[in-house]
Enzyme design. Sequence first.
Site, PDB file in Angstrom:
ATOM      1  N   GLU A 101      49.101  43.987  88.060  1.00 53.41           N
ATOM      2  CA  GLU A 101      50.385  43.948  88.787  1.00 53.41           C
ATOM      3  C   GLU A 101      50.946  45.325  89.139  1.00 53.41           C
ATOM      4  OE1 GLU A 101      53.029  41.418  86.594  1.00 53.41           O
ATOM      5  OE2 GLU A 101      51.710  39.697  86.741  1.00 53.41           O
ATOM      6  N   ASN A 158      44.005  43.051  88.790  1.00 52.73           N
ATOM      7  CA  ASN A 158      44.587  41.703  88.757  1.00 52.73           C
ATOM      8  C   ASN A 158      46.023  41.722  89.286  1.00 52.73           C
ATOM      9  OD1 ASN A 158      44.252  38.911  87.762  1.00 52.73           O
ATOM     10  ND2 ASN A 158      45.861  39.427  86.287  1.00 52.73           N
ATOM     11  N   HIS A 161      49.439  31.664  90.531  1.00 52.98           N
ATOM     12  CA  HIS A 161      50.559  30.876  89.995  1.00 52.98           C
ATOM     13  C   HIS A 161      51.223  30.222  91.204  1.00 52.98           C
ATOM     14  CE1 HIS A 161      50.204  32.551  85.991  1.00 52.98           C
ATOM     15  NE2 HIS A 161      50.220  33.773  86.486  1.00 52.98           N
ATOM     16  N   GLU A 202      44.788  33.184  86.748  1.00 53.09           N
ATOM     17  CA  GLU A 202      45.880  32.672  85.892  1.00 53.09           C
ATOM     18  C   GLU A 202      46.465  31.392  86.483  1.00 53.09           C
ATOM     19  OE1 GLU A 202      48.838  35.643  84.997  1.00 53.09           O
ATOM     20  OE2 GLU A 202      47.355  37.232  84.808  1.00 53.09           O
ATOM     21  N   ASP A 253      48.159  28.085  87.650  1.00 59.04           N
ATOM     22  CA  ASP A 253      48.932  26.901  87.283  1.00 59.04           C
ATOM     23  C   ASP A 253      49.661  26.440  88.540  1.00 59.04           C
ATOM     24  OD1 ASP A 253      50.963  28.938  87.215  1.00 59.04           O
ATOM     25  OD2 ASP A 253      50.922  28.988  85.040  1.00 59.04           O
TER      26      ASP A 253
HETATM   27  C1  XIL Z   1      52.680  35.918  80.167  1.00 57.10           C
HETATM   28  C2  XIL Z   1      52.366  35.060  78.970  1.00 57.10           C
HETATM   29  O1  XIL Z   1      52.005  33.786  79.379  1.00 57.10           O
HETATM   30  C3  XIL Z   1      53.572  35.014  78.080  1.00 57.10           C
HETATM   31  O2  XIL Z   1      53.258  34.293  76.896  1.00 57.10           O
HETATM   32  C4  XIL Z   1      53.994  36.421  77.748  1.00 57.10           C
HETATM   33  O3  XIL Z   1      55.087  36.445  76.966  1.00 57.10           O
HETATM   34  C5  XIL Z   1      54.305  37.169  79.018  1.00 57.10           C
HETATM   35  O4  XIL Z   1      53.161  37.172  79.811  1.00 57.10           O
HETATM   36  N1  XIL Z   1      51.107  37.463  84.751  1.00 57.10           N
HETATM   37  C6  XIL Z   1      50.230  37.951  83.800  1.00 57.10           C
HETATM   38  C7  XIL Z   1      50.251  37.394  82.445  1.00 57.10           C
HETATM   39  O5  XIL Z   1      49.361  38.779  84.119  1.00 57.10           O
HETATM   40  O6  XIL Z   1      49.912  38.336  81.476  1.00 57.10           O
HETATM   41  C8  XIL Z   1      51.588  36.771  82.108  1.00 57.10           C
HETATM   42  O7  XIL Z   1      51.476  36.111  80.873  1.00 57.10           O
HETATM   43  C9  XIL Z   1      51.998  35.805  83.197  1.00 57.10           C
HETATM   44  C10 XIL Z   1      52.150  36.526  84.500  1.00 57.10           C
END
Ligand code: XIL
Length: 359
Positions: A168, A210, A246, A276, A278
Amino acid sequence: MKPGGVALVVALVVTVGACGGGDDGSPTTPTNPPPVPTTDPDPLRNAAAVAGKWVGAAVQSSLLRNDATYAATFRKHFDYVTAEWEMKWDPLQREPGVFDFSGGDRIVRFAESSGMNVKGHALLWHQATPAWVEELSPPELRIAMEDHIRTVVQHYRGRVAVWDVVNEAIDDSNGGLRDTVFLRGLGPGYIAEAFRLARQADPDALLVYNDYGGEGLNQKSNAIYNLVRGLKESGVPIDGVGLQMHLSAAGYPPAGQIAANVARLADLGLLVNISEMDVQIRDLAGDAASRLQRQREVYREAVGVCAAQPRCDAVTFWGFTDAHSWIDEFFGEDDPLLFDEQYQAKPAFFGVEDAFLGR
Ligand code: XIL
């Protein structure tokens, strides 16, 4: 239950019973096999293998250890694992020079005892950087970054197949680099430096950039593309890009755009992974059944892009059961994942399976 479901339940019990170790890979006294859900679909990893992909999820070591159904469901369906938070800088090195690998090690042992590959997540991420790092002078920051990346990647050398090296780093508003402690202290070259350090520490691990919000064709995905193309052209050791994915079913990039974006990244000679995924459904109109059906379609479309692209090597979901999703905590109650809170496969699960099987 699907045809053949009874046989599968038996097969799962035999498989789980044959593992002969704790869920973190440590020896234990044999116990009764963990309860398995009654509706018991084929392992998702088999469908992913048909497409030639790894299929993974983010997990927490305490759940693998303390929730037998969580561990059994995860072990059955996935062949790739990412620590949801236990391999970020803050949990690994909360105090300067004091490393705590216990959570990450448990996840890696679980993976090894289950025949899974591991993705390390994430070496540099502004949100999981401990407070002490924010106070360092630029020369101290450089030393701290070098020390963190070397120590962590060497610790997992040969056991972590893929690292999210930088997470990020791109700003949402202007497509430039995000204002972080690393950019302020080290300048834009910190990204290349991080990849070089990781490659030195484990020459065999694949190294990935990422990010989120750059799935389709937009300012963010253009910025990601330009960043990784620049790294590639300068000979920086980068192997791939992770698209977090996401999504909200109420509004998400068209599959054609995602495919075009993945294709242009692949054309740079990079691997691409969905990192990641969802799919939120809270904002959809309609009853529960129709929302779950819509969610299934979104999963099928997006995973279908990866299934159809030879250089897309893996799909990772950010969790797998609605009983444990970061979405609830950060965005409000939802049901964004593949299994419900009772570990029953949802329509979303079958959408992913269809995508891997090209249906
Ligand atoms: C999130 C986790 O799911 C949480 O449990 C944690 O507290 C914060 O991070 N992008 C990412 C992940 O790259 O590392 C994040 O994960 C969600 C967003």
